[in-house]
Design a protein around this motif. Structure first.
Motif, mmCIF file in Angstrom:
data_model
loop_
_atom_site.group_PDB
_atom_site.id
_atom_site.type_symbol
_atom_site.label_atom_id
_atom_site.label_comp_id
_atom_site.label_asym_id
_atom_site.label_seq_id
_atom_site.Cartn_x
_atom_site.Cartn_y
_atom_site.Cartn_z
ATOM 1 N N MET A 93 -34.905 31.244 23.554
ATOM 2 C CA MET A 93 -35.140 31.476 22.153
ATOM 3 C C MET A 93 -36.402 30.744 21.700
ATOM 4 S SD MET A 93 -33.811 33.063 19.665
ATOM 5 C CE MET A 93 -33.910 33.154 17.949
ATOM 6 N N LYS A 94 -36.645 29.540 22.269
ATOM 7 C CA LYS A 94 -37.819 28.783 21.895
ATOM 8 C C LYS A 94 -39.091 29.516 22.334
ATOM 9 C CE LYS A 94 -35.722 24.221 22.029
ATOM 10 N NZ LYS A 94 -35.749 22.890 22.655
ATOM 11 N N LYS A 95 -39.040 30.204 23.477
ATOM 12 C CA LYS A 95 -40.211 30.928 23.965
ATOM 13 C C LYS A 95 -40.520 32.125 23.064
ATOM 14 C CE LYS A 95 -39.653 29.673 28.788
ATOM 15 N NZ LYS A 95 -39.437 30.155 30.158
ATOM 16 N N VAL A 96 -39.472 32.816 22.588
ATOM 17 C CA VAL A 96 -39.671 33.960 21.700
ATOM 18 C C VAL A 96 -40.284 33.489 20.384
ATOM 19 C CG1 VAL A 96 -38.496 35.786 20.422
ATOM 20 C CG2 VAL A 96 -37.796 35.256 22.767
ATOM 21 N N PHE A 97 -39.800 32.377 19.870
ATOM 22 C CA PHE A 97 -40.357 31.831 18.637
ATOM 23 C C PHE A 97 -41.823 31.425 18.828
ATOM 24 C CE2 PHE A 97 -41.152 28.182 15.799
ATOM 25 C CZ PHE A 97 -41.003 28.828 14.583
ATOM 26 N N ALA A 98 -42.138 30.831 19.992
ATOM 27 C CA ALA A 98 -43.511 30.415 20.282
ATOM 28 C C ALA A 98 -44.421 31.632 20.399
ATOM 29 C CB ALA A 98 -43.548 29.589 21.561
ATOM 30 N N ILE A 99 -43.945 32.712 21.013
ATOM 31 C CA ILE A 99 -44.753 33.936 21.144
ATOM 32 C C ILE A 99 -45.033 34.527 19.767
ATOM 33 C CG2 ILE A 99 -44.731 36.306 21.991
ATOM 34 C CD1 ILE A 99 -43.246 35.241 24.481
ATOM 35 N N PHE A 100 -44.012 34.584 18.905
ATOM 36 C CA PHE A 100 -44.225 35.097 17.549
ATOM 37 C C PHE A 100 -45.164 34.184 16.749
ATOM 38 C CE2 PHE A 100 -40.128 37.551 18.036
ATOM 39 C CZ PHE A 100 -40.724 38.792 17.950
ATOM 40 N N ALA A 101 -45.069 32.901 16.953
ATOM 41 C CA ALA A 101 -45.938 31.957 16.253
ATOM 42 C C ALA A 101 -47.392 32.149 16.691
ATOM 43 C CB ALA A 101 -45.481 30.522 16.509
ATOM 44 N N ILE A 102 -47.615 32.310 17.990
ATOM 45 C CA ILE A 102 -48.972 32.518 18.501
ATOM 46 C C ILE A 102 -49.526 33.859 18.015
ATOM 47 C CG2 ILE A 102 -50.328 32.871 20.601
ATOM 48 C CD1 ILE A 102 -48.510 30.784 21.942
ATOM 49 N N ALA A 103 -48.695 34.905 18.040
ATOM 50 C CA ALA A 103 -49.131 36.212 17.548
ATOM 51 C C ALA A 103 -49.476 36.144 16.066
ATOM 52 C CB ALA A 103 -48.042 37.252 17.803
ATOM 53 N N GLY A 104 -48.714 35.394 15.310
ATOM 54 C CA GLY A 104 -48.990 35.232 13.889
ATOM 55 C C GLY A 104 -50.290 34.475 13.654
ATOM 56 N N LEU A 105 -50.551 33.463 14.460
ATOM 57 C CA LEU A 105 -51.808 32.720 14.323
ATOM 58 C C LEU A 105 -53.014 33.601 14.649
ATOM 59 C CD1 LEU A 105 -50.856 29.258 15.889
ATOM 60 C CD2 LEU A 105 -51.319 29.781 13.501
ATOM 61 N N ILE A 106 -52.879 34.411 15.685
ATOM 62 C CA ILE A 106 -53.992 35.300 16.060
ATOM 63 C C ILE A 106 -54.219 36.343 14.966
ATOM 64 C CG2 ILE A 106 -54.704 37.077 17.711
ATOM 65 C CD1 ILE A 106 -53.296 35.418 19.892
ATOM 66 N N ALA A 107 -53.141 36.864 14.401
ATOM 67 C CA ALA A 107 -53.277 37.880 13.360
ATOM 68 C C ALA A 107 -53.932 37.299 12.105
ATOM 69 C CB ALA A 107 -51.911 38.461 13.015
ATOM 70 N N THR A 108 -53.551 36.070 11.739
ATOM 71 C CA THR A 108 -54.150 35.474 10.545
ATOM 72 C C THR A 108 -55.577 34.997 10.810
ATOM 73 O OG1 THR A 108 -53.136 33.341 11.069
ATOM 74 C CG2 THR A 108 -51.947 34.788 9.542
ATOM 75 N N ALA A 109 -55.891 34.626 12.033
ATOM 76 C CA ALA A 109 -57.246 34.194 12.358
ATOM 77 C C ALA A 109 -58.209 35.374 12.349
ATOM 78 C CB ALA A 109 -57.273 33.496 13.711
ATOM 79 N N SER A 110 -57.728 36.547 12.705
ATOM 80 C CA SER A 110 -58.611 37.713 12.729
ATOM 81 C C SER A 110 -58.939 38.198 11.319
ATOM 82 C CB SER A 110 -57.985 38.848 13.525
ATOM 83 O OG SER A 110 -56.824 39.323 12.878
ATOM 84 N N CYS A 111 -58.137 37.826 10.342
ATOM 85 C CA CYS A 111 -58.396 38.210 8.953
ATOM 86 C C CYS A 111 -59.062 37.076 8.193
ATOM 87 C CB CYS A 111 -57.084 38.572 8.245
ATOM 88 S SG CYS A 111 -56.254 39.975 8.965
ATOM 89 N N GLY A 112 -59.682 36.163 8.904
ATOM 90 C CA GLY A 112 -60.240 34.959 8.298
ATOM 91 C C GLY A 112 -61.426 35.208 7.398
ATOM 92 N N ASN A 113 -62.044 34.138 7.002
ATOM 93 C CA ASN A 113 -63.178 34.190 6.078
ATOM 94 C C ASN A 113 -64.425 34.643 6.819
ATOM 95 O OD1 ASN A 113 -61.594 33.204 4.033
ATOM 96 N ND2 ASN A 113 -62.073 31.052 4.514
ATOM 97 N N LYS A 114 -64.693 35.892 6.723
ATOM 98 C CA LYS A 114 -65.904 36.413 7.350
ATOM 99 C C LYS A 114 -67.016 36.346 6.319
ATOM 100 C CE LYS A 114 -63.555 39.605 10.425
ATOM 101 N NZ LYS A 114 -63.381 41.010 10.813
ATOM 102 N N THR A 115 -68.150 35.880 6.751
ATOM 103 C CA THR A 115 -69.290 35.844 5.844
ATOM 104 C C THR A 115 -70.032 37.163 5.987
ATOM 105 O OG1 THR A 115 -70.646 34.787 7.538
ATOM 106 C CG2 THR A 115 -69.540 33.349 5.970
#
Length: 59
Positions: A1-23
């Protein structure tokens, strides 16, 4: 269960990083307005009473 949570957390970080502050550079269109003034040609005054002189005559 901890691995599934970690995978979702990493996927969420990548998704939010791709929508970051683009100049982005905003292109500003500059319009150049050229004001043209009408050309008024001045006609020299002609003396209609004057006698035409012969410039080729020998004196």
């Amino acid at each position: 269960m901890k691995k599934v949570f970690a995978i979702f957390a990493i996927a969420g970080l990548i998704a939010t990083a791709s929508c970051g502050n683009k100049t982005t550079e905003e292109t500003v269109e500059e319009t150049v307005v050229v004001e043209e003034t009408p050309v008024v040609e001045e006609v020299p005054a002609v003396d209609t009473a004057a006698v035409a002189a012969d410039t080729t005559a020998v004196q």
